[in-house]
Design an enzyme around this catalytic site. Sequence first.
Site, PDB file in Angstrom:
ATOM      1  CB  CYS A  78       0.545   1.473   4.317  1.00 44.96           C
ATOM      2  SG  CYS A  78      -0.903   1.022   4.244  1.00 44.96           S
ATOM      3  CB  CYS A 115      -0.925   0.006   1.268  1.00 47.06           C
ATOM      4  SG  CYS A 115      -1.797   1.531   1.349  1.00 47.06           S
TER       5      CYS A 115
END
Length: 464
Positions: free
Chosen positions: A54, A51
């Site tokens: 993230c 991600c």
Amino acid sequence: MAGVRAALVCGALTAALLSPVVLAFVEDLDDKFKENRMDDVWLVDFYAPWCGYCKKLEPIWYEVGAELKNSGSPVRVGKMDATAYSGVASDFGVRGYPTIKLLKGELAYNYKGPRTKDDIIEFANRVAGPAVRSLPSRQMFEHVQKRHDVLFVYVGGESPLKEKYIDVASELIVYTYFFSASEDVLPEPLTLPELPSVVVFKDGTYFTYDEYEDGSLSSWVNRERFQGYLQIDGFTLYELGETGKLVAIAVIDDKDPTEESARLKSLIQKVSSEYRDDFNRDFQFGHMNGSDYINSLIMGEVSVPSIIILNTSNEQYFLPSEPVESLEQLILFIRSVLDGTAQAYGGDGIFQRIKRVAYDARSTVMSVFRSSPLLGCFLFGLPLGVISLMCYGICTAESDDSAEDMELMKREGLTDEEEEEEEEEERRHQAAKLEGPGEEEEDEEEEEGDEEVEEKSPAEKKLD
């Protein structure tokens, strides 16, 4: 796109340069966490290794862990790979990445604010502490009031209302602080109609909760947790959607201020303050800088400056039928939205959902081509080329099959006698090739003679 890639690279470099001491303030969690967490308050980042958001949050997360540890906070900071421990993540209700939760006993609080260090730390300290904080003195009350734009205070002793207040505070502590105080702690000019009471201080004044007029305490707190007039951005608009209010917005451009922008902004501010009793239950007022976010919501174009009213619960929006020139016109427009006579646009029907999918896809493609044309050509041109070749192959294969089918149909259309004649003719040609040229000539003469006989007139045939 380029900005996102740069942020990811910067985040990776920052994380690589962080000292082992800083990294130690954030604990890596596994599937045993669920059993061992109950004795502490935890702030957890559920992430996925692939991600991009993230990875961007990662260096900020280590800074959060270091500051909470150094400040003596009881909150422990951890991170969990939600793809490796999907069962644990699912038990905590993780549906996307990154998901930030504060876990306190049996309670789990979702963080929905901006992913900045200061905002996350403020959230952790607020939620980790007691749901209701006591204000023991007037000096403390004044100090807290200066720090908070909106302040909820329970005034009085033990009562059923206080029990409700504590329950509401436990539920809504993710949004704002809750305090309790005795009546002598409040400023002297303030007089309450009765005790106990729940009071909200904001916009330079205060308002008291009335169970008969305001409904449930939870609903009232949820409606009153914002100032009457706000500068609205994407995060604020998302939170306003949970209040159930319509949002009246003056769309302006702060970088290029004009008299019209200032006039519309002033009109919205007047309505929010002077007509609070009329519209506060149903409307939130504010202004937004720029129209990009609004345009993405309505899948259209809003002129700047202008006024728009959003219903975030069903994605409808309302526009004035004519330019707003006065306060009276704005009041009429707001009342028409409230009584249902104003033209509503948008919505969440099937057509609008299909339109949303197409709009989001188009926006994604355009953003990729604007930021990196070569990447866009590779991502979208290559699949289109492959699909084109496949279609060409399918079409040409069909045309060949069609030709064979036509030949077969042509042959099938012949009668049995015609087929026998064709076969006999072919045998004769094969035999002629084997017998030699002389015989072929004789056969040709015989055939010519036969043709001459066939060409005789009926009278000649009779004479013969």
